[in-house]
Design a protein around this motif. Structure first.
Motif, PDB file in Angstrom:
ATOM      1  N   ARG A  91      -3.327   1.666   6.585  1.00 46.86           N
ATOM      2  CA  ARG A  91      -4.168   1.650   5.388  1.00 46.86           C
ATOM      3  C   ARG A  91      -3.591   2.687   4.434  1.00 46.86           C
ATOM      4  NH1 ARG A  91      -7.772  -1.966   6.175  1.00 46.86           N
ATOM      5  NH2 ARG A  91      -8.844  -2.202   8.139  1.00 46.86           N
TER       6      ARG A  91
ATOM      7  N   GLY B 267      -4.492  -2.545   2.737  1.00 49.58           N
ATOM      8  CA  GLY B 267      -4.477  -2.478   4.189  1.00 49.58           C
ATOM      9  C   GLY B 267      -3.520  -3.550   4.699  1.00 49.58           C
TER      10      GLY B 267
ATOM     11  N   TYR C  81      -7.542  -4.060  -1.915  1.00 56.30           N
ATOM     12  CA  TYR C  81      -8.963  -3.789  -2.083  1.00 56.30           C
ATOM     13  C   TYR C  81      -9.344  -3.366  -3.499  1.00 56.30           C
ATOM     14  CZ  TYR C  81      -9.003  -3.851   2.996  1.00 56.30           C
ATOM     15  OH  TYR C  81      -8.860  -4.227   4.303  1.00 56.30           O
TER      16      TYR C  81
END
Length: 96
Positions: free
Chosen positions: A13, A31, A40
């Motif tokens: 991550r 990730g 994200y």
């Protein structure tokens, strides 16, 4: 001149970071799994918005995904919008 770096932790991550004159001005939070790069969130310093820095990180992420043969899951609104606007350019990596 801006510089983009990918930094990952032990659990894969991290983010693509963009720096200018030694200062971080943006990040694209990701990730990784065996086959997928999940994006994200993308953020650029408000003072630096509109100068193409998000696109530079986007291009670096796309190049990395292709090099590593990963599918991209665009949970980030910015990345998803880019994929939707130009589906033919990203069909090889877009995990729908």
């Amino acid at each position: 001149m801006s510089e983009i770096q990918l930094k990952l932790d032990n659990q894969k991550r991290g983010a693509f970071y963009i720096e200018q004159e030694g200062k971080q001005i943006g990040e694209m939070v990701i990730g990784l799994s065996e086959t997928t790069l999940t994006v994200y969130h993308t953020e650029v310093d408000p003072e630096m918005e509109g100068k193409g820095f998000a696109k530079e990180m986007f291009d670096a992420m796309v190049a990395y995904a292709r090099k590593e043969q990963l599918q991209v899951l665009p949970l980030c609104q910015y990345v998803h919008a880019q994929f939707r606007r130009h589906p033919q350019d990203y069909e090889d990596i877009w995990k729908k």
